[in-house]
Motif scaffolding. Structure first.
Motif, PDB file in Angstrom:
ATOM      1  N   THR A   8      48.468  36.592  47.813  1.00 45.55           N
ATOM      2  CA  THR A   8      48.253  37.608  47.000  1.00 45.55           C
ATOM      3  C   THR A   8      48.549  37.472  45.628  1.00 45.55           C
ATOM      4  O   THR A   8      49.702  37.475  45.436  1.00 45.55           O
ATOM      5  CB  THR A   8      48.511  38.950  47.510  1.00 45.55           C
ATOM      6  OG1 THR A   8      47.937  39.138  48.939  1.00 45.55           O
ATOM      7  CG2 THR A   8      47.681  40.033  46.722  1.00 45.55           C
ATOM      8  N   HIS A   9      47.513  37.217  44.766  1.00 47.14           N
ATOM      9  CA  HIS A   9      47.831  36.965  43.320  1.00 47.14           C
ATOM     10  C   HIS A   9      47.874  38.507  42.552  1.00 47.14           C
ATOM     11  O   HIS A   9      47.451  39.516  43.258  1.00 47.14           O
ATOM     12  CB  HIS A   9      46.794  36.326  42.425  1.00 47.14           C
ATOM     13  CG  HIS A   9      47.142  34.720  43.060  1.00 47.14           C
ATOM     14  ND1 HIS A   9      47.936  34.174  43.171  1.00 47.14           N
ATOM     15  CD2 HIS A   9      45.993  33.895  43.339  1.00 47.14           C
ATOM     16  CE1 HIS A   9      47.933  32.716  43.484  1.00 47.14           C
ATOM     17  NE2 HIS A   9      46.589  32.804  43.502  1.00 47.14           N
ATOM     18  N   THR A  10      48.451  38.363  41.506  1.00 47.50           N
ATOM     19  CA  THR A  10      48.484  39.930  40.688  1.00 47.50           C
ATOM     20  C   THR A  10      47.845  39.279  39.223  1.00 47.50           C
ATOM     21  O   THR A  10      47.601  38.172  39.070  1.00 47.50           O
ATOM     22  CB  THR A  10      49.872  40.345  40.362  1.00 47.50           C
ATOM     23  OG1 THR A  10      50.561  39.397  39.313  1.00 47.50           O
ATOM     24  CG2 THR A  10      50.759  40.257  41.518  1.00 47.50           C
ATOM     25  N   ARG A  12      48.913  38.993  36.509  1.00 43.99           N
ATOM     26  CA  ARG A  12      49.926  38.063  35.685  1.00 43.99           C
ATOM     27  C   ARG A  12      49.089  36.749  35.811  1.00 43.99           C
ATOM     28  O   ARG A  12      49.531  35.896  34.956  1.00 43.99           O
ATOM     29  CB  ARG A  12      51.199  38.136  36.363  1.00 43.99           C
ATOM     30  CG  ARG A  12      52.035  39.536  36.166  1.00 43.99           C
ATOM     31  CD  ARG A  12      53.295  39.385  37.005  1.00 43.99           C
ATOM     32  NE  ARG A  12      53.884  40.895  37.246  1.00 43.99           N
ATOM     33  CZ  ARG A  12      53.608  41.504  38.065  1.00 43.99           C
ATOM     34  NH1 ARG A  12      52.643  41.430  38.962  1.00 43.99           N
ATOM     35  NH2 ARG A  12      54.032  42.664  37.920  1.00 43.99           N
ATOM     36  N   CYS A  13      48.420  36.423  36.887  1.00 40.35           N
ATOM     37  CA  CYS A  13      47.952  35.019  36.802  1.00 40.35           C
ATOM     38  C   CYS A  13      46.657  34.810  36.025  1.00 40.35           C
ATOM     39  O   CYS A  13      45.986  33.908  35.943  1.00 40.35           O
ATOM     40  CB  CYS A  13      47.750  34.472  38.082  1.00 40.35           C
ATOM     41  SG  CYS A  13      46.150  35.391  39.007  1.00 40.35           S
ATOM     42  N   PHE A  14      46.150  35.863  35.648  1.00 40.67           N
ATOM     43  CA  PHE A  14      44.794  36.093  34.741  1.00 40.67           C
ATOM     44  C   PHE A  14      43.444  35.810  35.439  1.00 40.67           C
ATOM     45  O   PHE A  14      42.447  35.638  34.936  1.00 40.67           O
ATOM     46  CB  PHE A  14      44.856  35.329  33.594  1.00 40.67           C
ATOM     47  CG  PHE A  14      46.079  35.691  32.526  1.00 40.67           C
ATOM     48  CD1 PHE A  14      46.207  36.580  31.747  1.00 40.67           C
ATOM     49  CD2 PHE A  14      47.188  34.949  32.666  1.00 40.67           C
ATOM     50  CE1 PHE A  14      47.237  37.036  31.025  1.00 40.67           C
ATOM     51  CE2 PHE A  14      48.399  35.136  31.817  1.00 40.67           C
ATOM     52  CZ  PHE A  14      48.160  36.218  30.793  1.00 40.67           C
ATOM     53  N   HIS A  15      43.646  35.637  36.740  1.00 43.33           N
ATOM     54  CA  HIS A  15      42.261  35.833  37.745  1.00 43.33           C
ATOM     55  C   HIS A  15      42.363  36.460  38.817  1.00 43.33           C
ATOM     56  O   HIS A  15      41.618  36.313  39.707  1.00 43.33           O
ATOM     57  CB  HIS A  15      42.125  34.148  37.991  1.00 43.33           C
ATOM     58  CG  HIS A  15      42.972  33.492  38.687  1.00 43.33           C
ATOM     59  ND1 HIS A  15      43.769  32.616  38.234  1.00 43.33           N
ATOM     60  CD2 HIS A  15      43.187  33.305  40.129  1.00 43.33           C
ATOM     61  CE1 HIS A  15      44.721  32.044  39.097  1.00 43.33           C
ATOM     62  NE2 HIS A  15      44.495  32.534  40.366  1.00 43.33           N
ATOM     63  N   ALA A  16      43.261  37.605  38.825  1.00 42.25           N
ATOM     64  CA  ALA A  16      43.331  38.766  39.815  1.00 42.25           C
ATOM     65  C   ALA A  16      43.191  40.065  38.725  1.00 42.25           C
ATOM     66  O   ALA A  16      43.435  40.143  37.677  1.00 42.25           O
ATOM     67  CB  ALA A  16      44.230  38.778  40.492  1.00 42.25           C
ATOM     68  N   VAL A  17      42.608  41.015  39.457  1.00 37.78           N
ATOM     69  CA  VAL A  17      42.602  42.443  38.753  1.00 37.78           C
ATOM     70  C   VAL A  17      43.333  43.478  39.581  1.00 37.78           C
ATOM     71  O   VAL A  17      43.530  43.311  40.729  1.00 37.78           O
ATOM     72  CB  VAL A  17      41.083  42.962  38.482  1.00 37.78           C
ATOM     73  CG1 VAL A  17      40.595  41.785  37.441  1.00 37.78           C
ATOM     74  CG2 VAL A  17      40.304  42.812  39.787  1.00 37.78           C
ATOM     75  N   GLY A  18      43.468  44.697  38.779  1.00 39.41           N
ATOM     76  CA  GLY A  18      44.170  45.675  39.693  1.00 39.41           C
ATOM     77  C   GLY A  18      45.591  45.530  39.553  1.00 39.41           C
ATOM     78  O   GLY A  18      46.331  44.642  38.938  1.00 39.41           O
ATOM     79  N   THR A  19      46.374  46.688  40.044  1.00 40.72           N
ATOM     80  CA  THR A  19      47.829  46.718  39.955  1.00 40.72           C
ATOM     81  C   THR A  19      48.401  46.301  41.276  1.00 40.72           C
ATOM     82  O   THR A  19      47.619  46.096  42.147  1.00 40.72           O
ATOM     83  CB  THR A  19      48.401  48.354  39.590  1.00 40.72           C
ATOM     84  OG1 THR A  19      48.016  49.055  40.899  1.00 40.72           O
ATOM     85  CG2 THR A  19      47.719  49.063  38.674  1.00 40.72           C
ATOM     86  N   ASP A  20      49.748  46.031  41.197  1.00 35.95           N
ATOM     87  CA  ASP A  20      50.343  45.646  42.450  1.00 35.95           C
ATOM     88  C   ASP A  20      50.222  46.665  43.492  1.00 35.95           C
ATOM     89  O   ASP A  20      50.053  46.345  44.629  1.00 35.95           O
ATOM     90  CB  ASP A  20      51.588  45.396  42.074  1.00 35.95           C
ATOM     91  CG  ASP A  20      51.749  44.219  40.970  1.00 35.95           C
ATOM     92  OD1 ASP A  20      51.174  43.322  40.839  1.00 35.95           O
ATOM     93  OD2 ASP A  20      53.146  44.263  40.481  1.00 35.95           O
ATOM     94  N   PHE A  37      52.926  38.841  48.506  1.00 35.75           N
ATOM     95  CA  PHE A  37      52.496  38.436  47.022  1.00 35.75           C
ATOM     96  C   PHE A  37      53.075  36.944  46.804  1.00 35.75           C
ATOM     97  O   PHE A  37      54.158  36.478  47.022  1.00 35.75           O
ATOM     98  CB  PHE A  37      53.197  39.498  46.137  1.00 35.75           C
ATOM     99  CG  PHE A  37      52.465  41.060  45.967  1.00 35.75           C
ATOM    100  CD1 PHE A  37      51.396  41.145  45.211  1.00 35.75           C
ATOM    101  CD2 PHE A  37      52.934  41.794  47.012  1.00 35.75           C
ATOM    102  CE1 PHE A  37      50.733  42.531  45.122  1.00 35.75           C
ATOM    103  CE2 PHE A  37      52.371  42.909  46.902  1.00 35.75           C
ATOM    104  CZ  PHE A  37      51.430  43.248  46.116  1.00 35.75           C
ATOM    105  N   SER A  38      51.982  36.174  46.320  1.00 29.90           N
ATOM    106  CA  SER A  38      52.358  34.704  46.044  1.00 29.90           C
ATOM    107  C   SER A  38      51.667  34.565  44.855  1.00 29.90           C
ATOM    108  O   SER A  38      50.956  33.466  44.644  1.00 29.90           O
ATOM    109  CB  SER A  38      52.095  34.075  47.097  1.00 29.90           C
ATOM    110  OG  SER A  38      50.628  34.045  47.432  1.00 29.90           O
ATOM    111  N   ASP A  39      52.052  35.139  43.631  1.00 27.77           N
ATOM    112  CA  ASP A  39      51.304  34.799  42.409  1.00 27.77           C
ATOM    113  C   ASP A  39      51.793  33.191  41.878  1.00 27.77           C
ATOM    114  O   ASP A  39      52.822  32.804  42.522  1.00 27.77           O
ATOM    115  CB  ASP A  39      51.829  35.733  41.223  1.00 27.77           C
ATOM    116  CG  ASP A  39      50.849  36.337  40.409  1.00 27.77           C
ATOM    117  OD1 ASP A  39      49.856  35.213  40.082  1.00 27.77           O
ATOM    118  OD2 ASP A  39      50.706  37.295  39.698  1.00 27.77           O
ATOM    119  N   HIS A  40      50.917  32.505  41.109  1.00 26.23           N
ATOM    120  CA  HIS A  40      51.145  31.357  40.526  1.00 26.23           C
ATOM    121  C   HIS A  40      52.639  31.223  39.835  1.00 26.23           C
ATOM    122  O   HIS A  40      53.133  32.191  39.082  1.00 26.23           O
ATOM    123  CB  HIS A  40      50.232  30.983  39.418  1.00 26.23           C
ATOM    124  CG  HIS A  40      48.947  30.585  40.128  1.00 26.23           C
ATOM    125  ND1 HIS A  40      48.939  29.400  40.886  1.00 26.23           N
ATOM    126  CD2 HIS A  40      47.810  31.326  40.227  1.00 26.23           C
ATOM    127  CE1 HIS A  40      47.349  29.522  41.260  1.00 26.23           C
ATOM    128  NE2 HIS A  40      46.823  30.655  40.864  1.00 26.23           N
TER     129      HIS A  40
END
Length: 146
Positions: A8-10, A12-20, A37-40
């Motif tokens: 799951t990205h957030t 912060r990676c600029f290709h996901a939307v919404g809040t954590d 959660f496994s953001d880049h």
């Protein structure tokens, strides 16, 4: 039926939307039992694309997910992870990341920090290097899965 999601990205990676928290609430609503959660992973050396958090954002990312982990602990198990490329010259980074997060995913998007994402521009010779890096990365034991 699968009742977990470890990729799951957030935003912060600029290709996901919404809040954590929106991701956590959606997971609970859909009967997900484990949300990872496994953001880049932040690699400030990689400047070709802006598709990952910066190193100075890592602590905020961890704090945000940690607070949700505590807030929703009776409803869902939340894990904190990072999706990383394996770059041998920076192998000392991965144990440092693992001191801060629950797990690392190996997602090999490039082989060098000056290289564009493989999905956009990859040369034939890059495929063998990418394969070798994935194998070498998995042998380190740092990564939970590819």
């Amino acid at each position: 039926m699968q009742n977990f999601n470890l990729h799951t990205h957030t935003k912060r990676c600029f290709h996901a939307v919404g809040t954590d928290e929106e991701y956590v609430l959606a997971a609970i609503k859909n009967n997900v039992k484990i949300l990872g959660f496994s953001d880049h992973c932040p690699m400030d050396q990689y400047t070709v694309y802006q598709d990952r958090m910066k190193l100075n954002e890592l602590d905020e990312y961890i704090q945000s997910i940690q607070s949700l982990k505590e807030k929703y602990k009776h409803q869902i198990k939340i894990l904190i992870g990072l999706e990383c490329e394996y770059v041998p010259e920076y192998a000392d980074m991965y144990p440092e990341f693992l001191k801060k997060v629950d797990y690392l995913i190996l997602g090999q998007h490039f082989n060098r920090f000056d290289q564009k994402d493989f999905t956009a521009f990859i040369m034939h010779e890059d495929i063998d290097v990418m394969k070798d890096y994935v194998i070498e990365g998995m042998k380190t034991g740092y990564f939970a899965y590819v």
